[in-house]
Design an enzyme around this catalytic site. Structure first.
Site, PDB file in Angstrom:
ATOM      1  CB  SER A 185      -2.168   2.252   3.043  1.00 30.57           C
ATOM      2  OG  SER A 185      -0.963   2.928   2.875  1.00 30.57           O
ATOM      3  CG  HIS A 390       0.097   1.584  -1.911  1.00 29.50           C
ATOM      4  ND1 HIS A 390       0.469   0.772  -0.866  1.00 29.50           N
ATOM      5  CD2 HIS A 390      -0.576   2.620  -1.343  1.00 29.50           C
ATOM      6  CE1 HIS A 390       0.048   1.285   0.276  1.00 29.50           C
ATOM      7  NE2 HIS A 390      -0.582   2.417   0.022  1.00 29.50           N
TER       8      HIS A 390
END
Ligand SMILES: *[C@@H]1O[C@H](CO)[C@@H](O)[C@H](O)[C@H]1NC(C)=O
Ligand SMILES: *[C@@H]1O[C@H](CO)[C@@H](O)[C@H](O)[C@H]1NC(C)=O
Ligand SMILES: *[C@@H]1O[C@H](CO)[C@@H](O)[C@H](O)[C@H]1NC(C)=O
Length: 421
Positions: A185, A390
């Protein structure tokens, strides 16, 4: 069984309380770890990186990196249980995401935490920490508690200073020319910033592995996440007048409340699992009760208001670009009214991208947009589990089957066996 609406309501209530208390600068009365133990906090949630890895029989070392602009970062090196001095080379640098720390890679436990899997495969693993989190909340001149200037950073500065400084340190210490880099990320987005802005650094990696890499975030689906980011973006100036420059630090009210609510198995799944799913997306069972109980002892790890505001801009923009200060200040700082775009063509390192179809923070559309612009993609892999989201890349109990084989395949390709230096 709590209904979804009920949990959502509680979640919002807790969020509002946290924001109000942060603004009022109320602090939780901190319990010490002994009291927390007796209240049922899991031991793993109370330990730091070296303590936690040693608890499971791994050796780890603490190292200090100084950036060009004076930030002092604590990074860790962790070596597997059965490797002795037979470590693969070059070293690997593993970099966390927004509001995380190095501890994120241990929270899922020794059977599945990525730091454990990599070090048990006998890679010489280094785990970074970005400025502003609890391991990197130090500066050689500025005091984070007194000097607002300490908090004037976002991914722009992390990519410009922290990533290059950490890479330099690891290479110098291990006497290698290159390393292999894994970024999750924000840990991937900041690598792209470095490649764009610091000629020569990108080539210090043989291979770059991006897990749910965050470059542009135009299609982010998560409503609570967007509300938070955009709220902070609009309020950055107002928060500064109240003296609030740091958000979601460890030991802050928000982190302490989360750690408290999530510590017991009875509530961790219902409350914290559901809360996490509302921010990201539902993937039942993937992040298990035990991991949820532990991870909120290390998350959120703290960052600047300015960095969150920067994300508030990136969910509104269709570019991967620098902080937008408004046309007048942009003109002063950048020489153009619009903030410059990062140059993704400069990411000249062989690249592997792993992402999930159910990621509501970094959407598949934005990943595909990114992949199209990266010049040397060896493989881009949608994780086969259709519910992969995620947070799974850091905390799922299926890491070993779902993402580790691909990571290991490319690391092996770019590694050799050598003795530890
Ligand atoms: C981790 O904990 C140990 C033992 O309490 C302590 O000596 C060490 O300084 C801590 N490390 C960091 C980086 O906080
Ligand atoms: C996790 O929590 C759920 C819901 O409370 C419960 O049914 C399950 O048994 C828990 N699992 C473990 C391993 O504690
Ligand atoms: C972007 O990077 C590439 C590769 O380094 C370079 O050839 C190109 O000139 C750069 N573009 C801009 C606009 O700086």
């Amino acid at each position: 069984m709590a209904s979804k609406g009920n949990v959502m309501f509680n979640f919002l209530l807790v969020s509002v309380t946290i924001i109000v208390c942060s603004v009022l600068k109320l602090r939780f009365i901190p319990f010490n770890n002994e009291i927390k133990r007796s209240l049922g906090y899991p031991i793993d949630s109370l330990l730091n990186f070296t303590e936690l890895s040693e608890l499971y029989g791994y050796t780890s070392e603490e190292h200090t990196v100084l950036t060009e602009d004076g930030y002092i970062l604590t990074i860790f090196r962790i070596n597997g249980r059965n490797c002795g001095h037979k470590l693969k080379r070059p070293p690997i640098l593993l970099m966390h995401g927004l509001l995380q720390s190095s501890d994120a890679w241990l929270d899922a436990g020794p059977k599945v935490g990525l730091a454990y899997l990599l070090s048990d495969a006998c890679y010489d693993l280094w785990v970074g920490n970005q400025r502003g989190n609890y391991y990197s909340r130090r500066h050689n001149r500025l005091d984070p508690d007194k000097d607002p200037e300490f908090w004037q950073f976002s991914v722009d500065e992390i990519g410009y200073y922290d990533i290059p400084a950490t890479i330099e340190y690891v290479l110098k210490y291990t006497r290698e020319d290159k390393l292999n880099y894994i970024g999750y990320s924000q840990g991937a987005g900041t690598f792209f910033v470095m490649c764009s802005e610091r000629p020569g650094y990108c080539d210090k990696a043989n291979v770059f592995i991006g897990l749910a890499p965050a470059a542009r975030q135009t299609n982010t689906k998560s409503v609570p996440y967007k509300i938070l980011l955009e709220g902070v973006r609009y309020l950055e100036g107002a928060l500064a007048t109240t003296g609030l420059y740091e958000l979601f630090a460890k030991g802050s009210l928000s982190q302490e409340i989360l750690a408290f609510l999530c510590k017991s198995s009875a509530t961790s799944e219902v409350l914290c699992g559901t809360g996490e799913s509302l921010v990201d997306s539902f993937h039942p069972g993937s992040i298990n009760n035990e991991t949820l109980r532990v991870l909120f002892g290390h998350f959120p790890a703290g960052t600047s208001v300015h960095n969150i505001a920067r994300y508030g801009q990136s969910v509104k923009s269709s570019h991967f670009q620098k902080f937008d200060y408004g046309s007048a200040r942009n003109l002063e700082i950048y020489g153009t009214e619009q903030p410059p775009h990062y140059n993704l063509s400069a990411v000249t390192v062989p690249t592997v991208v792993l992402y999930g179809s159910n990621d509501h923070l970094v959407d598949t559309k934005d990943i595909l947009w990114l992949i199209k612009r990266l010049p040397k993609v060896l493989e881009n892999k949608r994780v086969s589990d259709p519910l992969w989201n995620h947070f799974d890349s850091a905390y799922s109990q299926y890491t070993r089957e779902m993402i580790f084989p691909t990571i290991n395949k490319y690391l092996l390709k770019y590694s050799r066996k050598l003795n530890k230096v």
